[in-house]
Every structure is written in structure tokens, then in C-alpha cells.
Motif scaffolding. Sequence first.
Motif, mmCIF file in Angstrom:
data_model
loop_
_atom_site.group_PDB
_atom_site.id
_atom_site.type_symbol
_atom_site.label_atom_id
_atom_site.label_comp_id
_atom_site.label_asym_id
_atom_site.label_seq_id
_atom_site.Cartn_x
_atom_site.Cartn_y
_atom_site.Cartn_z
ATOM 1 N N PRO A 266 36.522 -52.738 -63.347
ATOM 2 C CA PRO A 266 36.887 -52.376 -61.983
ATOM 3 C C PRO A 266 36.813 -53.561 -61.010
ATOM 4 O O PRO A 266 35.921 -54.393 -61.114
ATOM 5 N N VAL A 267 37.761 -53.613 -60.090
ATOM 6 C CA VAL A 267 37.693 -54.570 -58.989
ATOM 7 C C VAL A 267 37.732 -53.789 -57.674
ATOM 8 O O VAL A 267 38.368 -52.743 -57.573
ATOM 9 N N HIS B 215 41.794 -60.221 -51.928
ATOM 10 C CA HIS B 215 40.983 -59.091 -51.472
ATOM 11 C C HIS B 215 40.203 -58.433 -52.611
ATOM 12 O O HIS B 215 39.417 -57.528 -52.370
ATOM 13 N N LEU B 216 40.481 -58.842 -53.827
ATOM 14 C CA LEU B 216 39.894 -58.133 -54.960
ATOM 15 C C LEU B 216 38.689 -58.869 -55.517
ATOM 16 O O LEU B 216 38.726 -60.073 -55.735
ATOM 17 N N LYS B 217 37.634 -58.111 -55.700
ATOM 18 C CA LYS B 217 36.378 -58.712 -56.141
ATOM 19 C C LYS B 217 35.818 -57.826 -57.253
ATOM 20 O O LYS B 217 35.840 -56.607 -57.138
ATOM 21 N N LEU C 132 29.487 -51.200 -60.830
ATOM 22 C CA LEU C 132 30.241 -50.073 -61.382
ATOM 23 C C LEU C 132 30.618 -50.333 -62.836
ATOM 24 O O LEU C 132 30.587 -49.425 -63.674
ATOM 25 N N LYS C 133 30.949 -51.581 -63.118
ATOM 26 C CA LYS C 133 31.314 -51.937 -64.488
ATOM 27 C C LYS C 133 30.164 -51.607 -65.452
ATOM 28 O O LYS C 133 30.371 -51.014 -66.513
ATOM 29 N N LEU C 134 28.971 -51.959 -65.015
ATOM 30 C CA LEU C 134 27.782 -51.677 -65.819
ATOM 31 C C LEU C 134 27.611 -50.167 -66.009
ATOM 32 O O LEU C 134 27.332 -49.677 -67.107
ATOM 33 N N HIS C 135 27.789 -49.452 -64.928
ATOM 34 C CA HIS C 135 27.676 -47.996 -64.960
ATOM 35 C C HIS C 135 28.700 -47.400 -65.932
ATOM 36 O O HIS C 135 28.377 -46.520 -66.732
#
Length: 210
Positions: free
Chosen positions: A147-148, A189-191, A196-199
Motif C-alpha cells: 500500500p501507498v 504525493h505517494l508514500k 499498513l503493509k505490516l498489518h
Amino acid sequence: MSDLLRAELENAQLCLLETYELAASYGDNEDKDMDKFLNLMERLCQIRDDGLRNENALAVAMEERSVADFVAMFQRELAKGNSKKCQPKKTREYKAFHDRLNEIANSGETSTSGGGGNGGRTSTDGIEMEIHVNLDDPLTKRRMVDPVKNTLCGHVYEKSSIRDAIQINPRLRCPVAGCGNNQYISEAHLKPDNALKLHLQRIADAQENE
Ligand SMILES: [Zn+2]
């Protein structure tokens, strides 16, 4: 304002939002206390205001020819600004931040946007707690893996799908329904949303073991 200060302030604000997001998802009630975050944001607005004020006073004082005049003018300009009391809570940044906190806080009750918005259950001290985080890519509606986050509005997309979408349509706006962010999405703008990735990884692992 200098680019560096501006970037630092934006970054600090983003960190606050991210921390609140995590607190809202996984924290206890004390962690979720919105006032704490609002107070910090108020201070950020204050710093921003101070920064602008100093910069303006400096710009005016630079016109002076002697150091003495410069100092006098700088101080006069600063004093002028100080009489005009800063009201952080009335700034656009503060209001947007406040709205975003509310959005995060309420996302549990209002995430009806279809496509499995809830990220499963967790249990703390025997109490079942439902976690509501958007785990599905708003474009493909598929579960995200990488996710970004859009730093302008906080919405999250799957990296590859948002990249593809920008390629096809460079004038793409945030695809999340009801998002107030009107800017075209750009790579800048994307980071990566590492929390969330870990989740997502944990959920995937848990499902694999079922
Ligand atoms: Zn958005």
C-alpha cells in the motif's frame, strides 16, 4: 517560508495523522484521545505562523541600508505581527487536520463502501474489538499487498494499480468516493504505508495458517 521548514511541518503533520490512525485502530481509549493530537497540531500551526511572520519581517527589514535600521525595522515588523494574534484553530491546515481525525475516528462506523473494509478482529483482555481499516485497493477492490498513501488526503492505494492508473490518466484524482482532495495524483504525493503493509502481512499469514 523556507522549503525545508515547510517540508518539516508537513512531515510532522503526516506523522501525527499516521500515529492517530494506528492509535484508532489498535490503541486503547487513552491512545485515541483526539485532543492530544489536536493540541500538537495547534502547535504546528503556531510554528508555521511564527515562521511566516519572521520571514515577512525579515523581508521588510532587508530593505534597510544599515544594521541599526535593519534591527529596528525587523523588531518593529515582528511587533506588528505579534499584536495580530495567531489563531491556529482558524487555519485551513488545522481544520483539515481536525476533519481527517474525525474521519479516521468514525471510519469504523461508516466504512460501508463495500469490498470488505474491515480488517478482522483482535482481542484485548478478552474483549473482542473490531478493527476497521481499508484493506482493499479502491481501484481494483482487491486486497492490497504494497500500500501507498496519498499524502494529501491520507487515502491508501495499491502501489502498482495507482501507478498504472496515473500512467493511463495523468489527470487522475483520488478515486476514493467522497474524498475532498481535488489535486491530480502524482508520484510525489505517494508514500509507502509501512504500518499498513505490516498489518496486511500479518492478516495474510494468519489466513494462511487457518
Ligand atoms: Zn483521497
